[in-house]
Write a protein that holds these residues in place. Structure first.
Motif, mmCIF file in Angstrom:
data_model
loop_
_atom_site.group_PDB
_atom_site.id
_atom_site.type_symbol
_atom_site.label_atom_id
_atom_site.label_comp_id
_atom_site.label_asym_id
_atom_site.label_seq_id
_atom_site.Cartn_x
_atom_site.Cartn_y
_atom_site.Cartn_z
ATOM 1 N N PRO A 177 -0.358 1.472 -9.890
ATOM 2 C CA PRO A 177 0.831 2.575 -8.920
ATOM 3 C C PRO A 177 1.732 3.259 -9.998
ATOM 4 C CG PRO A 177 1.087 -0.006 -8.735
ATOM 5 C CD PRO A 177 0.135 0.060 -9.442
ATOM 6 N N ASN A 178 2.628 4.020 -9.331
ATOM 7 C CA ASN A 178 3.596 5.315 -10.109
ATOM 8 C C ASN A 178 4.705 4.437 -10.218
ATOM 9 O OD1 ASN A 178 4.479 6.128 -7.471
ATOM 10 N ND2 ASN A 178 2.410 7.653 -7.867
ATOM 11 N N SER A 179 5.493 5.490 -10.669
ATOM 12 C CA SER A 179 7.127 4.844 -10.490
ATOM 13 C C SER A 179 7.742 5.172 -9.139
ATOM 14 C CB SER A 179 8.098 5.513 -11.598
ATOM 15 O OG SER A 179 8.548 6.850 -11.006
ATOM 16 N N HIS A 230 3.920 14.096 4.029
ATOM 17 C CA HIS A 230 2.691 14.269 3.590
ATOM 18 C C HIS A 230 2.205 12.411 3.068
ATOM 19 C CE1 HIS A 230 1.725 17.734 4.681
ATOM 20 N NE2 HIS A 230 2.887 18.406 3.261
ATOM 21 N N THR A 231 3.028 11.521 2.469
ATOM 22 C CA THR A 231 2.945 10.346 1.814
ATOM 23 C C THR A 231 4.736 9.542 2.121
ATOM 24 O OG1 THR A 231 2.080 11.826 0.355
ATOM 25 C CG2 THR A 231 2.767 9.172 -0.385
ATOM 26 N N LEU A 232 3.281 7.706 2.773
ATOM 27 C CA LEU A 232 4.191 6.570 2.132
ATOM 28 C C LEU A 232 4.246 6.139 1.320
ATOM 29 C CD1 LEU A 232 4.556 6.100 6.201
ATOM 30 C CD2 LEU A 232 6.307 6.852 5.281
ATOM 31 N N SER A 233 5.089 6.021 0.423
ATOM 32 C CA SER A 233 4.995 5.477 -0.846
ATOM 33 C C SER A 233 4.974 4.032 -0.770
ATOM 34 C CB SER A 233 5.917 6.222 -2.015
ATOM 35 O OG SER A 233 7.501 5.481 -1.817
ATOM 36 N N ILE A 274 0.957 -1.319 -0.295
ATOM 37 C CA ILE A 274 0.467 0.097 0.506
ATOM 38 C C ILE A 274 0.612 1.407 -0.125
ATOM 39 C CG2 ILE A 274 -2.001 -1.263 1.022
ATOM 40 C CD1 ILE A 274 -1.099 0.182 4.162
ATOM 41 N N SER A 275 0.586 2.113 -0.207
ATOM 42 C CA SER A 275 0.358 3.660 0.058
ATOM 43 C C SER A 275 -0.021 4.422 0.452
ATOM 44 C CB SER A 275 1.075 4.328 -1.623
ATOM 45 O OG SER A 275 0.241 4.034 -1.827
ATOM 46 N N VAL A 276 0.057 5.565 1.544
ATOM 47 C CA VAL A 276 -0.493 6.693 2.336
ATOM 48 C C VAL A 276 -0.455 7.458 2.193
ATOM 49 C CG1 VAL A 276 -0.804 6.795 5.106
ATOM 50 C CG2 VAL A 276 -0.586 4.286 4.579
ATOM 51 N N ASN A 277 -1.202 8.238 1.732
ATOM 52 C CA ASN A 277 -1.304 10.001 1.365
ATOM 53 C C ASN A 277 -2.832 10.431 2.446
ATOM 54 O OD1 ASN A 277 -0.038 9.499 -1.024
ATOM 55 N ND2 ASN A 277 -1.810 8.339 -1.385
ATOM 56 N N TYR A 279 8.378 -0.479 -3.576
ATOM 57 C CA TYR A 279 8.074 -2.163 -3.843
ATOM 58 C C TYR A 279 9.717 -2.634 -4.391
ATOM 59 C CZ TYR A 279 6.671 -6.719 -5.809
ATOM 60 O OH TYR A 279 7.398 -8.339 -5.981
ATOM 61 N N SER A 280 9.746 -1.971 -5.120
ATOM 62 C CA SER A 280 11.272 -2.799 -5.912
ATOM 63 C C SER A 280 12.059 -3.387 -5.310
ATOM 64 C CB SER A 280 11.987 -2.479 -7.781
ATOM 65 O OG SER A 280 11.177 -2.596 -8.485
#
Length: 150
Positions: free
Chosen positions: A105-107, A78-81, A60-63, A113-114
Protein backbone atom coordinates in the motif's frame (compact mmCIF):
# COMPACT_ATOMS: atom_id res chain seq x y z
CA UNK A 1 -35.56 -43.96 3.52
CA UNK A 2 -32.06 -44.69 2.17
CA UNK A 3 -32.90 -42.70 -0.98
CA UNK A 4 -33.81 -39.70 1.20
CA UNK A 5 -30.47 -39.89 3.06
CA UNK A 6 -28.59 -40.20 -0.22
CA UNK A 7 -30.45 -37.20 -1.61
CA UNK A 8 -29.76 -35.08 1.51
CA UNK A 9 -26.08 -36.06 1.50
CA UNK A 10 -25.81 -35.07 -2.17
CA UNK A 11 -27.47 -31.70 -1.52
CA UNK A 12 -25.17 -30.97 1.44
CA UNK A 13 -22.06 -31.85 -0.57
CA UNK A 14 -23.24 -29.56 -3.36
CA UNK A 15 -23.85 -26.69 -0.94
CA UNK A 16 -20.44 -27.08 0.70
CA UNK A 17 -18.73 -27.10 -2.69
CA UNK A 18 -20.44 -23.82 -3.63
CA UNK A 19 -19.13 -21.79 -0.70
CA UNK A 20 -16.32 -19.36 -1.45
CA UNK A 21 -13.01 -20.32 0.11
CA UNK A 22 -10.96 -17.29 -0.88
CA UNK A 23 -7.35 -16.68 0.05
CA UNK A 24 -6.78 -12.94 0.24
CA UNK A 25 -3.31 -11.42 0.21
CA UNK A 26 -1.91 -7.90 0.32
CA UNK A 27 -1.71 -6.28 -3.10
CA UNK A 28 -4.46 -8.28 -4.79
CA UNK A 29 -6.78 -6.22 -6.99
CA UNK A 30 -10.37 -7.47 -7.31
CA UNK A 31 -13.38 -6.65 -9.41
CA UNK A 32 -16.53 -6.38 -7.31
CA UNK A 33 -20.27 -5.82 -7.59
CA UNK A 34 -20.13 -2.11 -8.33
CA UNK A 35 -22.69 0.64 -8.50
CA UNK A 36 -24.20 1.05 -12.01
CA UNK A 37 -22.02 4.01 -13.04
CA UNK A 38 -18.74 2.50 -11.80
CA UNK A 39 -18.41 -0.80 -13.68
CA UNK A 40 -14.62 -0.39 -14.02
CA UNK A 41 -14.04 0.28 -10.33
CA UNK A 42 -11.75 -2.13 -8.49
CA UNK A 43 -10.60 -2.69 -4.94
CA UNK A 44 -7.14 -3.46 -3.59
CA UNK A 45 -6.21 -5.43 -0.47
CA UNK A 46 -4.05 -3.25 1.80
CA UNK A 47 -3.76 -5.25 5.00
CA UNK A 48 -5.31 -8.30 6.66
CA UNK A 49 -5.72 -8.60 10.43
CA UNK A 50 -7.47 -10.89 12.89
CA UNK A 51 -9.16 -9.56 16.04
CA UNK A 52 -10.77 -11.63 18.81
CA UNK A 53 -14.09 -9.77 18.79
CA UNK A 54 -14.48 -8.87 15.12
CA UNK A 55 -12.69 -11.74 13.41
CA UNK A 56 -10.79 -11.16 10.19
CA UNK A 57 -10.65 -7.53 9.06
CA UNK A 58 -9.56 -6.83 5.52
CA UNK A 59 -8.42 -3.31 4.76
CA UNK A 60 -9.09 -2.20 1.20
CA UNK A 61 -8.89 0.84 -1.04
CA UNK A 62 -11.36 1.41 -3.88
CA UNK A 63 -10.48 3.10 -7.17
CA UNK A 64 -12.37 4.08 -10.31
CA UNK A 65 -15.27 5.64 -8.44
CA UNK A 66 -17.51 8.52 -9.43
CA UNK A 67 -18.67 9.69 -6.01
CA UNK A 68 -20.22 13.13 -5.73
CA UNK A 69 -17.88 15.39 -3.75
CA UNK A 70 -18.60 19.13 -3.59
CA UNK A 71 -15.06 19.78 -2.24
CA UNK A 72 -13.42 18.33 -5.36
CA UNK A 73 -12.71 20.74 -8.26
CA UNK A 74 -14.47 18.43 -10.73
CA UNK A 75 -17.27 17.60 -8.28
CA UNK A 76 -16.35 13.92 -7.93
CA UNK A 77 -14.01 11.71 -5.91
CA UNK A 78 -12.45 8.72 -7.63
CA UNK A 79 -10.87 6.90 -4.69
CA UNK A 80 -11.58 5.76 -1.16
CA UNK A 81 -8.12 5.19 0.28
CA UNK A 82 -9.02 3.02 3.29
CA UNK A 83 -12.01 0.89 4.21
CA UNK A 84 -11.98 -1.76 6.96
CA UNK A 85 -14.40 -4.53 5.97
CA UNK A 86 -15.32 -7.93 7.36
CA UNK A 87 -14.21 -10.97 5.39
CA UNK A 88 -17.82 -12.10 5.02
CA UNK A 89 -18.91 -8.77 3.51
CA UNK A 90 -15.93 -8.75 1.16
CA UNK A 91 -16.66 -12.34 0.07
CA UNK A 92 -20.17 -11.26 -0.93
CA UNK A 93 -18.84 -8.24 -2.86
CA UNK A 94 -16.01 -9.56 -5.02
CA UNK A 95 -16.51 -11.10 -8.44
CA UNK A 96 -13.08 -11.78 -9.98
CA UNK A 97 -9.40 -11.50 -9.11
CA UNK A 98 -8.03 -8.97 -11.58
CA UNK A 99 -4.39 -8.63 -10.57
CA UNK A 100 -2.08 -10.19 -8.01
CA UNK A 101 1.01 -7.98 -7.91
CA UNK A 102 1.43 -8.00 -4.13
CA UNK A 103 2.34 -4.32 -4.37
CA UNK A 104 2.47 -2.78 -0.93
CA UNK A 105 0.00 0.00 0.00
CA UNK A 106 1.01 3.61 -0.53
CA UNK A 107 1.43 6.18 2.25
CA UNK A 108 -2.05 7.73 1.80
CA UNK A 109 -3.69 4.32 2.17
CA UNK A 110 -1.58 3.57 5.25
CA UNK A 111 -2.36 6.99 6.75
CA UNK A 112 -6.03 6.06 6.59
CA UNK A 113 -5.26 2.72 8.22
CA UNK A 114 -3.18 4.36 10.99
CA UNK A 115 -5.99 6.77 11.83
CA UNK A 116 -8.56 3.94 11.85
CA UNK A 117 -6.33 1.71 14.02
CA UNK A 118 -5.91 4.42 16.65
CA UNK A 119 -9.68 5.00 16.75
CA UNK A 120 -10.46 1.26 16.65
CA UNK A 121 -8.13 0.56 19.59
CA UNK A 122 -9.85 3.29 21.62
CA UNK A 123 -13.32 1.92 20.79
CA UNK A 124 -14.34 4.74 18.44
CA UNK A 125 -14.21 2.94 15.07
CA UNK A 126 -15.51 -0.30 13.69
CA UNK A 127 -15.56 -2.56 10.68
CA UNK A 128 -18.04 -2.47 7.80
CA UNK A 129 -20.25 -5.53 7.42
CA UNK A 130 -22.13 -4.35 4.31
CA UNK A 131 -21.16 -4.72 0.64
CA UNK A 132 -18.48 -2.53 -0.93
CA UNK A 133 -21.02 -0.80 -3.19
CA UNK A 134 -23.19 -0.02 -0.16
CA UNK A 135 -20.13 1.42 1.63
CA UNK A 136 -19.36 3.62 -1.38
CA UNK A 137 -22.96 4.91 -1.44
CA UNK A 138 -22.91 5.53 2.31
CA UNK A 139 -19.62 7.42 2.06
CA UNK A 140 -20.93 9.50 -0.85
CA UNK A 141 -24.06 10.36 1.12
CA UNK A 142 -21.94 11.41 4.11
CA UNK A 143 -19.65 13.57 1.97
CA UNK A 144 -22.52 15.30 0.13
CA UNK A 145 -24.44 15.96 3.36
CA UNK A 146 -21.30 17.10 5.20
CA UNK A 147 -22.07 14.54 7.91
CA UNK A 148 -18.62 13.04 8.41
CA UNK A 149 -15.54 13.47 10.58
CA UNK A 150 -12.47 15.04 9.00
Amino acid sequence: MIKLYTFLATVLLFLFSCTKNIEYSVGQEWQYKTRPTEENSTLKILKIEEYPKTGKVIHISVNGLKMKNPASPEGFAHTLSHIPISEEALNKSITKLQNETHKMPNSIEMDGYSYWKKEFDSGNAGVFSISVSEIVSLMEESIVSGNYTK
